[in-house]
Design a protein around this motif. Sequence first.
Motif, PDB file in Angstrom:
ATOM      1  N   LEU A  32       0.830  -1.207   0.000  1.00  0.00           N
ATOM      2  CA  LEU A  32       0.000   0.000   0.000  1.00  0.00           C
ATOM      3  C   LEU A  32       0.865   1.257   0.000  1.00  0.00           C
ATOM      4  CD1 LEU A  32      -3.161   0.608   2.140  1.00  0.00           C
ATOM      5  CD2 LEU A  32      -1.357   2.308   2.134  1.00  0.00           C
ATOM      6  N   HIS A  33       1.828   1.314   0.901  1.00  0.00           N
ATOM      7  CA  HIS A  33       2.661   2.508   0.996  1.00  0.00           C
ATOM      8  C   HIS A  33       3.592   2.646  -0.204  1.00  0.00           C
ATOM      9  CE1 HIS A  33       1.702   4.150   4.995  1.00  0.00           C
ATOM     10  NE2 HIS A  33       1.368   2.913   5.290  1.00  0.00           N
ATOM     11  N   THR A  34       4.032   1.541  -0.752  1.00  0.00           N
ATOM     12  CA  THR A  34       4.880   1.618  -1.943  1.00  0.00           C
ATOM     13  C   THR A  34       4.124   2.225  -3.114  1.00  0.00           C
ATOM     14  OG1 THR A  34       6.163  -0.317  -1.229  1.00  0.00           O
ATOM     15  CG2 THR A  34       6.268   0.277  -3.557  1.00  0.00           C
ATOM     16  N   LEU A  35       2.895   1.760  -3.336  1.00  0.00           N
ATOM     17  CA  LEU A  35       2.092   2.294  -4.439  1.00  0.00           C
ATOM     18  C   LEU A  35       1.660   3.729  -4.170  1.00  0.00           C
ATOM     19  CD1 LEU A  35      -0.142  -0.814  -5.270  1.00  0.00           C
ATOM     20  CD2 LEU A  35       1.959  -0.060  -6.396  1.00  0.00           C
ATOM     21  N   LEU A  36       1.406   4.060  -2.906  1.00  0.00           N
ATOM     22  CA  LEU A  36       1.006   5.428  -2.572  1.00  0.00           C
ATOM     23  C   LEU A  36       2.112   6.421  -2.905  1.00  0.00           C
ATOM     24  CD1 LEU A  36      -0.756   7.606  -1.192  1.00  0.00           C
ATOM     25  CD2 LEU A  36       0.296   6.911   0.982  1.00  0.00           C
TER      26      LEU A  36
END
Length: 240
Positions: A32-36
């Motif tokens: 999630l944080h990588t894509l965000l």
Amino acid sequence: VARVISLRSASGDFLPAARVLLEDTARNCRLLHTLLWASIDDSLSPVHSNRGLRRLVERGVMTEREHATLLASSAPPTRRHDVILSWILARAVDARARRVVQFGAGTESVFVSTLCELRRQCASVPEELVARMPMAYIHLVQLLVDFLLVSTPFALYPRLGLLSIPLSVILALFFRGLLELSKNFLDPFGNEGSGVQERQYIRTDTLLAEVNAASTRWWRGTERLPFDTLPYDDPMRCTA
């Protein structure tokens, strides 16, 4: 939530199904944080390409099935993290239905509220980047600071004499530094600057490193307990 109420054996260890749930949830948090941040920081935008997503699969950040599901969702790159967030919620609901975890209505309400707050915080980051002051105001502030620094020695010399020279240098360092810091807040990720990585004010690689470390930090702290617990050798027999 899941790390606290995951079912354990009599020795205090997590059951295999509970461990899988915790590991998958932690992996989804990292994804999630990588894509965000890849949708916010242009230096990480290649992550959203087909090659970048395939590399995430190779690195174990997501599975083949998750990769296919993410592409099938047709979500734009800027909203792919919302898809992952919905997976985390659906995974917790499914785990409760399978009796892998146990929690009541109060815990469920807090869990859903926390995910909604996380989604709101994720959406607020790009909104803050576009809600900026006009360029004309920035140019005006630049002119005012330059005029102040140029006129400072002439204004101080009649009263301070030669002492105005070092004071002018100190004022120049302070005001110019404060002005440069203010400009960095206008483009904290270096998306609109000269393209030099060193000018990036917020380092997303550091943010991702902190998230990756925290994704398993807390539940691994309770991976084993120093006391016996109520056994749940067969989760399907547990009562809600």
